[in-house]
Structures are given as structure tokens and as C-alpha cells.
Design a protein around this motif. Structure first.
Motif, PDB file in Angstrom:
ATOM      1  N   LEU A 217       7.241   1.261  25.005  1.00 64.97           N
ATOM      2  CA  LEU A 217       6.102   0.922  23.992  1.00 64.97           C
ATOM      3  C   LEU A 217       4.788   1.673  24.440  1.00 64.97           C
ATOM      4  O   LEU A 217       4.239   2.127  23.384  1.00 64.97           O
ATOM      5  N   ARG A 218       4.388   1.408  25.500  1.00 64.17           N
ATOM      6  CA  ARG A 218       3.129   2.020  25.926  1.00 64.17           C
ATOM      7  C   ARG A 218       3.104   3.693  25.682  1.00 64.17           C
ATOM      8  O   ARG A 218       2.349   4.194  24.880  1.00 64.17           O
ATOM      9  N   LYS A 219       4.088   4.194  25.832  1.00 62.66           N
ATOM     10  CA  LYS A 219       4.254   5.777  25.845  1.00 62.66           C
ATOM     11  C   LYS A 219       4.322   5.995  24.232  1.00 62.66           C
ATOM     12  O   LYS A 219       3.632   6.808  24.014  1.00 62.66           O
ATOM     13  N   ASP A 220       4.850   5.145  23.517  1.00 59.68           N
ATOM     14  CA  ASP A 220       4.729   5.461  22.126  1.00 59.68           C
ATOM     15  C   ASP A 220       3.523   5.194  21.293  1.00 59.68           C
ATOM     16  O   ASP A 220       2.951   5.918  20.610  1.00 59.68           O
ATOM     17  N   LEU A 221       2.816   4.045  21.982  1.00 63.56           N
ATOM     18  CA  LEU A 221       1.759   3.744  21.337  1.00 63.56           C
ATOM     19  C   LEU A 221       0.402   5.144  21.941  1.00 63.56           C
ATOM     20  O   LEU A 221      -0.460   5.308  21.062  1.00 63.56           O
ATOM     21  N   GLU A 222       0.555   5.382  23.051  1.00 69.29           N
ATOM     22  CA  GLU A 222      -0.524   6.291  23.531  1.00 69.29           C
ATOM     23  C   GLU A 222      -0.180   7.652  22.816  1.00 69.29           C
ATOM     24  O   GLU A 222      -1.204   8.462  22.407  1.00 69.29           O
ATOM     25  N   LYS A 223       1.168   8.024  22.394  1.00 72.77           N
ATOM     26  CA  LYS A 223       1.462   9.466  21.834  1.00 72.77           C
ATOM     27  C   LYS A 223       0.757   9.129  20.377  1.00 72.77           C
ATOM     28  O   LYS A 223       0.174  10.138  19.758  1.00 72.77           O
ATOM     29  N   ASN A 224       0.785   8.282  19.757  1.00 77.70           N
ATOM     30  CA  ASN A 224       0.235   7.999  18.408  1.00 77.70           C
ATOM     31  C   ASN A 224      -1.156   8.099  18.382  1.00 77.70           C
ATOM     32  O   ASN A 224      -1.894   8.385  17.457  1.00 77.70           O
ATOM     33  N   PHE A 225      -1.869   7.235  19.549  1.00 79.33           N
ATOM     34  CA  PHE A 225      -3.351   7.232  19.702  1.00 79.33           C
ATOM     35  C   PHE A 225      -3.918   8.643  19.834  1.00 79.33           C
ATOM     36  O   PHE A 225      -4.745   9.089  19.138  1.00 79.33           O
ATOM     37  N   LEU A 226      -3.177   9.582  20.765  1.00 74.98           N
ATOM     38  CA  LEU A 226      -3.542  10.881  20.876  1.00 74.98           C
ATOM     39  C   LEU A 226      -3.399  11.784  19.360  1.00 74.98           C
ATOM     40  O   LEU A 226      -4.233  12.656  19.423  1.00 74.98           O
ATOM     41  N   LYS A 227      -2.366  11.632  18.802  1.00 75.76           N
ATOM     42  CA  LYS A 227      -2.161  12.205  17.590  1.00 75.76           C
ATOM     43  C   LYS A 227      -3.491  11.905  16.701  1.00 75.76           C
ATOM     44  O   LYS A 227      -3.928  12.762  16.050  1.00 75.76           O
ATOM     45  N   LEU A 228      -3.641  10.755  16.725  1.00 78.11           N
ATOM     46  CA  LEU A 228      -4.695  10.241  15.686  1.00 78.11           C
ATOM     47  C   LEU A 228      -6.250  10.788  16.277  1.00 78.11           C
ATOM     48  O   LEU A 228      -6.926  11.482  15.365  1.00 78.11           O
ATOM     49  N   ALA A 229      -6.428  10.873  17.625  1.00 81.70           N
ATOM     50  CA  ALA A 229      -7.464  11.607  18.206  1.00 81.70           C
ATOM     51  C   ALA A 229      -7.672  13.073  17.747  1.00 81.70           C
ATOM     52  O   ALA A 229      -8.556  13.341  17.450  1.00 81.70           O
ATOM     53  N   SER A 230      -6.620  13.717  17.840  1.00 82.23           N
ATOM     54  CA  SER A 230      -6.357  15.147  17.597  1.00 82.23           C
ATOM     55  C   SER A 230      -6.647  15.135  16.121  1.00 82.23           C
ATOM     56  O   SER A 230      -7.377  16.351  15.624  1.00 82.23           O
ATOM     57  N   ARG A 231      -6.172  14.540  15.322  1.00 82.30           N
ATOM     58  CA  ARG A 231      -6.288  14.561  13.675  1.00 82.30           C
ATOM     59  C   ARG A 231      -7.884  14.632  13.296  1.00 82.30           C
ATOM     60  O   ARG A 231      -8.278  15.270  12.425  1.00 82.30           O
ATOM     61  N   TYR A 232      -8.634  13.792  14.127  1.00 78.91           N
ATOM     62  CA  TYR A 232     -10.136  13.717  13.721  1.00 78.91           C
ATOM     63  C   TYR A 232     -10.819  14.620  14.476  1.00 78.91           C
ATOM     64  O   TYR A 232     -11.980  14.242  14.720  1.00 78.91           O
ATOM     65  N   GLY A 233     -10.334  15.364  15.518  1.00 72.97           N
ATOM     66  CA  GLY A 233     -10.909  16.084  16.363  1.00 72.97           C
ATOM     67  C   GLY A 233     -11.913  15.788  17.472  1.00 72.97           C
ATOM     68  O   GLY A 233     -12.792  16.126  17.640  1.00 72.97           O
ATOM     69  N   VAL A 234     -11.342  14.550  17.813  1.00 77.48           N
ATOM     70  CA  VAL A 234     -12.095  13.788  19.151  1.00 77.48           C
ATOM     71  C   VAL A 234     -11.788  14.482  20.262  1.00 77.48           C
ATOM     72  O   VAL A 234     -10.702  14.596  20.503  1.00 77.48           O
ATOM     73  N   SER A 235     -12.642  14.832  21.022  1.00 83.48           N
ATOM     74  CA  SER A 235     -12.531  15.565  22.290  1.00 83.48           C
ATOM     75  C   SER A 235     -11.705  14.608  23.334  1.00 83.48           C
ATOM     76  O   SER A 235     -11.942  13.639  23.382  1.00 83.48           O
ATOM     77  N   ALA A 236     -11.086  15.406  24.341  1.00 84.39           N
ATOM     78  CA  ALA A 236     -10.417  14.668  25.353  1.00 84.39           C
ATOM     79  C   ALA A 236     -10.974  13.697  26.072  1.00 84.39           C
ATOM     80  O   ALA A 236     -10.828  12.719  26.365  1.00 84.39           O
ATOM     81  N   ASP A 237     -12.266  13.870  26.565  1.00 89.12           N
ATOM     82  CA  ASP A 237     -13.106  13.261  27.156  1.00 89.12           C
ATOM     83  C   ASP A 237     -13.717  11.936  26.583  1.00 89.12           C
ATOM     84  O   ASP A 237     -14.404  11.138  27.203  1.00 89.12           O
TER      85      ASP A 237
END
Length: 294
Positions: A217-237
Motif C-alpha cells: 500500500l505504501r508503494k502504491d501511495l508513494e507512486k501516486n504521490f510522485l505522479k501528482l507532483a510530476s503532473r504539477y511540475g513540483v521539483s524533486a527536492d
């Protein structure tokens, strides 16, 4: 164009050291918005012991004292190039009077200083700030901490789920508000999800241990969080996937990272028909910063 054209600030004029006026003025200056300051006063019970004529005279004298003070504040703000209007009035029902101002003025943002209430009082009465979070139809900006100047670090606190789509609409509103505020203030924008995996999220499945389910579950949640961050152009740091209960995790992060504003949803869902409006409500008393609830 700025997302804010008209700001409404509600103050208690008896609290003259409040940072709310300067903070609201800084936001108005940065966004080019007009600012209306409504100083609302609860009726004074001690005046009931006076005769009718003396009571009215005392009420008017009390109002005029605050009008003169607020007029001087507004004059200073106009000298800084702001479009400012003011009013001082009695409020027989503070909650309804504030909402009536919102409905009449149709501002883009309601600004108010956080009003701290004791745990005992919160157990029996709904705090004014909680009432506004639950019932105000526009974003509510609650000024906490020092709050004297423009924010420099803004955190959009989002919800993600393993299905990815459940909180998309609310997340979009949160990120849009946070992005607009960050752009207008020249602030850093960070994206945060506090991941709280408990047994309530996990169903019994043959052949899988609780640890397996938690990890998956953590892996799925983190994957979707990173997708959301990428969609809005939030930098990795500026992406923060942290473990823990939302209130405690956000509080610790805000304290350690010197966050100026946390942008959150007024009501967030998790699980079947469970409302987490209390996450935003309780965070008011835990963090040394401002809360923007959408």
C-alpha cells in the motif's frame, strides 16, 4: 491575472497587536487586490447595568474609539498604495455576521487571525475558526504565528489514495491555490503527503501478512504521490512523502522546515464515508504558521 481581486479581513479591534492587518495588507499588495477590513465587536455585557441613555452613549463612544483607530490604520495602508475600505460594527452572532459579509461582498479570500481555544472549551463549543472552516463557501486564510510579512515557504498538503482518482478534484484546488499564492509572494512551493497506514486500510488477504500489505500500500501511495507532483511540475527536492498521522506529521514538518503557510482541504476523505475535516481544524492549534483552507 492574480487569483485574488478582493480580500476580506475580519478582526477584533481590541487586539491591536494582531499581525493580521499587516499580513492581509502584504497579500493585497502582492496580488493587487482591494482589501476590506471589518472590525466586528461582541456586545459588552457590562453595559447592561447602565441606564438606557447612558448605555447607548457608551456603545457609540466605544465604537467611535475603534473607528478612529482603524481609520488611522487604513490611512497608513493607503499611503502604501493599497485600496482599503473599513467598517466597525457590533456582531450579535459572530459566525452568521461573518458569513453574511462573505455572501454580500463575494471576496476571493476570507482572512482572520487564528483564535486559540482551550481543549475544555472545544469539547463543549465549536470554535469560531472551526465553524468558518466548515461553513464558509470561499477559501479561509487563518493567520498564525508571527505572520507579519509575505510567506516564503508554502506547503500544499494533499491526499492521495491507491486508486489515484479519489481526491483529484480537491488536490487540484489545493495545488492551484498554493501555486497562485507562491507565485504572487515569490515563495517556495512544496508538496506534502502525510501517509498514515493503519489496520483500517488493510483487508484480510490469503497468503499475505500485514507487513506485506503495508509495504504494498505504501508503494502504491508513494507512486501516486510522485505522479501528482510530476503532473504539477513540483521539483524533486520539494516533494515530501512522510509517514505518520497527518496532524503530528504536518506539525513536525512545519516546525522543522520553518513553513509559513500550509494549504489544505477543508474536508478530506479517507475510508468509507469518513470525514477528516478535523485534520485541518486541529492543525490550527499545532503549527506556528498560517493555514489556507480550500
Amino acid at each position: 491575472m492574480s487569483q485574488y481581486q478582493k480580500l476580506l479581513l475580519i478582526i477584533n479591534p481590541a487586539l491591536r497587536q494582531s499581525p493580521a492587518i499587516n499580513h492581509a495588507a502584504a497579500l493585497a499588495k502582492a496580488s493587487g487586490a482591494s482589501l476590506h477590513i471589518a472590525a466586528l465587536l461582541k456586545s459588552l455585557d457590562r453595559l447592561s447595568f447602565l441606564e438606557q441613555g447612558n448605555r447607548e452613549q457608551a456603545r457609540e463612544s466605544y465604537l467611535q474609539e475603534h473607528r478612529d483607530w482603524l481609520k488611522a490604520q487604513a490611512s497608513n495602508l493607503r499611503g502604501r498604495g493599497l485600496e482599503v475600505t473599513t467598517e466597525v460594527a457590533w456582531a450579535d452572532d459572530m459566525e452568521q455576521d461573518i458569513l453574511a459579509h462573505v455572501m454580500e461582498m463575494q471576496p476571493d479570500l476570507l482572512i482572520k487571525e487564528v483564535q486559540h481555544e482551550s481543549v475544555l472549551k472545544r469539547a463543549f463549543f465549536t470554535p469560531l475558526d472551526w465553524y468558518l472552516l466548515r461553513h464558509c463557501p470561499i477559501p479561509v486564510y487563518l493567520v498564525g504565528g508571527s505572520g507579519f510579512g509575505l510567506p516564503r515557504k508554502i506547503v500544499a498538503a494533499v491526499e492521495v489514495s491507491e486508486t489515484e482518482s479519489a481526491d483529484n478534484e480537491l488536490n487540484e484546488r489545493i495545488i492551484q491555490q498554493a501555486t497562485g499564492l507562491a507565485m504572487q509572494c515569490g515563495a517556495e512551493l512544496h508538496l506534502l503527503y502525510a501517509c498514515d497506514i493503519s489496520a483500517g486500510f488493510l483487508a484480510d488477504m490469503d497468503g499475505l501478512t500485514l507487513a506485506d500489505l503495508t509495504k504494498a500500500l505504501r508503494k502504491d501511495l508513494e507512486k501516486n504521490f510522485l505522479k501528482l507532483a510530476s503532473r504539477y511540475g513540483v521539483s524533486a527536492d520539494h516533494r515530501h512523502f512522510i509517514m505518520g498521522h497527518p496532524v503530528s506529521a504536518l506539525s513536525e514538518f512545519a516546525n522543522e522546515q520553518n513553513v509559513d503557510v500550509i494549504v489544505m482541504g477543508k474536508v478530506q476523505s479517507r475510508g468509507v464515508n469518513k470525514l477528516l475535516g478535523s485534520t485541518t481544524e486541529h492543525i490550527l492549534y499545532q503549527v506556528p504558521c498560517c493555514i489556507l483552507a480550500v
